[in-house]
Design an enzyme around this catalytic site. Structure first.
Site, PDB file in Angstrom:
ATOM      1  N   CYS A   1       0.808  -1.222   0.000  1.00 21.64           N
ATOM      2  CA  CYS A   1       0.000   0.000   0.000  1.00 21.64           C
ATOM      3  C   CYS A   1       0.837   1.267   0.000  1.00 21.64           C
ATOM      4  O   CYS A   1       0.333   2.344  -0.328  1.00 21.64           O
ATOM      5  CB  CYS A   1      -0.938   0.011   1.205  1.00 21.64           C
ATOM      6  SG  CYS A   1      -1.902  -1.493   1.401  1.00 21.64           S
TER       7      CYS A   1
ATOM      8  N   CYS B   1     -14.543  -0.598   6.530  1.00 20.18           N
ATOM      9  CA  CYS B   1     -13.526  -1.125   5.614  1.00 20.18           C
ATOM     10  C   CYS B   1     -13.509  -0.289   4.334  1.00 20.18           C
ATOM     11  O   CYS B   1     -14.558   0.103   3.831  1.00 20.18           O
ATOM     12  CB  CYS B   1     -13.826  -2.577   5.252  1.00 20.18           C
ATOM     13  SG  CYS B   1     -14.074  -3.668   6.675  1.00 20.18           S
TER      14      CYS B   1
ATOM     15  N   HIS C   1      -9.147   2.793  -2.245  1.00 22.62           N
ATOM     16  CA  HIS C   1      -7.771   2.370  -1.980  1.00 22.62           C
ATOM     17  C   HIS C   1      -7.223   1.533  -3.132  1.00 22.62           C
ATOM     18  O   HIS C   1      -7.140   0.309  -3.038  1.00 22.62           O
ATOM     19  CB  HIS C   1      -7.746   1.581  -0.672  1.00 22.62           C
ATOM     20  CG  HIS C   1      -6.385   1.171  -0.226  1.00 22.62           C
ATOM     21  ND1 HIS C   1      -5.234   1.852  -0.559  1.00 22.62           N
ATOM     22  CD2 HIS C   1      -5.990   0.108   0.555  1.00 22.62           C
ATOM     23  CE1 HIS C   1      -4.191   1.246  -0.008  1.00 22.62           C
ATOM     24  NE2 HIS C   1      -4.628   0.191   0.661  1.00 22.62           N
TER      25      HIS C   1
END
Length: 378
Positions: A80, A199, A321
């Protein structure tokens, strides 16, 4: 840290865009960053791309499409933290005089690969034991509940804050509603105690940055610090939950480079892939003592109009994301905030900003990597 400046930023829209080529997402972000920097493509001396799941040769395809052939170009994969790892390398290259102007790109297209949580690498213990990242973060949350008495409402307050912020971000993936604490807690359970609305979503997107030497432009932002660390050995015997120590080590280095304290950070973008992630990171960055990070969102300290706004963009919980494209989007948001160009998301105090990106799990390690950078307006 002297010499490195952020000249320009740009991003694509973030969301599910399987109909677009990954290069298309990248070109959108790069074109905006180059315009924002006020340069022509031939001023770029090197290109560094951060991507996790980009197809082989994605950097070369992007390079061809933007018409910058012949300059050095390479790709960084650091989970990430891939986008901010690429940025860190660009900052170091400029600081050391290797290049005078570097284009950074972070990009990933997740919708064509995954329909839900990222499937762990089968050759790692996490993959062999079917432990995806929601489960890893859920274990951290469960430990915090037991050790510090963190309540479900405190966890949910992070999602409420960030999703409310995301309503004002036209580039965010999720901007259709601002749920209440009750709605967050009543959403589908993913990995106890983390519910669906705690989430981040699977996303496609790209962010681009132009890093260069100090050229005396009023709109350029000073890179006061950039620190990158990789994870140390970690298992169930470690004193801290997964991810804490890496963030704390990177933050310590960054604060020392900038000669600043955590209290001097006006606005922050941090890795909130799950609500517990923001809580733990706030503590690791020194915004709250150990065990007290869960009190920041409910108290309003990290609200957009609070003392130290965290994730005014909506964070990963709202923006999405796309792994490689996350860190560059975080830096772009801080750039807009420090320049006073964030529109309805604009925070009041905006001279010094911090970005933290934490790379995901790797076998027996405290994360793959963490990058912390501190930027300031001139």
């Amino acid at each position: 840290m002297n010499g490195a400046m952020l000249w320009g930023v740009g991003t694509s829209i973030y969301g599910l865009q399987p109909e677009k080529r990954v290069e298309e997402l990248a070109w959108t972000a790069v074109a905006e960053a180059i315009r924002d920097a006020g340069i022509t493509p031939d001023a770029i001396e090197a290109i560094i791309v951060g991507s996790v799941f980009g197809p082989p040769g994605v950097a070369t395809r992007v390079q061809r499409g933007i018409g910058i052939p012949g300059v050095p170009m390479w790709t960084v994969e650091n989970a990430c933290a891939s986008g901010t790892s690429a940025y860190h390398e660009a900052v170091e290259a400029v600081r050391l005089g290797r290049f005078g102007c570097v284009l950074v790109l972070g990009v990933d297209q997740m919708s064509t690969l995954f329909s839900g949580a990222i499937v762990p690498e089968a050759t790692d213990p996490e993959g062999a034991s079917s432990l995806p990242l929601p489960g890893l973060y859920a274990m951290a949350a469960s430990r915090y509940v037991q050790e510090f008495g963190v309540t479900p409402e405190q966890l949910a307050a992070v999602a409420v804050k960030n999703k409310r912020n995301g309503l004002d971000n036209p580039r965010a993936q999720l901007r259709n509603s601002a749920p209440t604490v009750e709605e967050v807690l009543s959403s589908r359970m993913i990995a106890e105690p983390l519910t669906f609305l705690q989430c981040c979503p699977t996303s496609d997107g790209a962010g681009a940055l132009v890093v260069g030497r100090d050229r005396g432009h009023a709109g350029d932002l000073r890179v006061e610090a950039s620190a990158m660390v990789s994870g140390a050995l970690w298992d169930h015997r470690s004193d801290d939950v997964w991810g804490y120590a890496s963030v704390a080590r990177a933050a310590e280095i960054a604060y020392a480079q900038a000669g600043r304290a955590p209290s001097e950070m006006d606005v922050l973008e941090m890795h909130d892939a799950f609500t517990i992630g923001e809580i733990v990171t706030c503590e690791a960055l020194g915004l709250a003592p150990r065990g007290k990070g869960a009190e920041l969102a409910p108290s309003g300290h990290t609200a957009r109009d609070g003392a130290q706004p965290v994730n005014p963009s909506g964070g990963l919980l709202s923006r999405g994301h796309p792994l490689g494209g996350t860190g560059t989007a975080q830096i772009a948001e801080i750039a807009w905030q420090l320049r006073g160009l964030a529109g309805p998301r604009q925070v009041e105090r905006h001279r010094v900003g911090l970005v933290e990106t934490m790379g995901g799990g790797a076998a027996g390690m405290d994360g793959n990597a963490c990058v912390v950078t501190i930027l300031s307006a001139q």
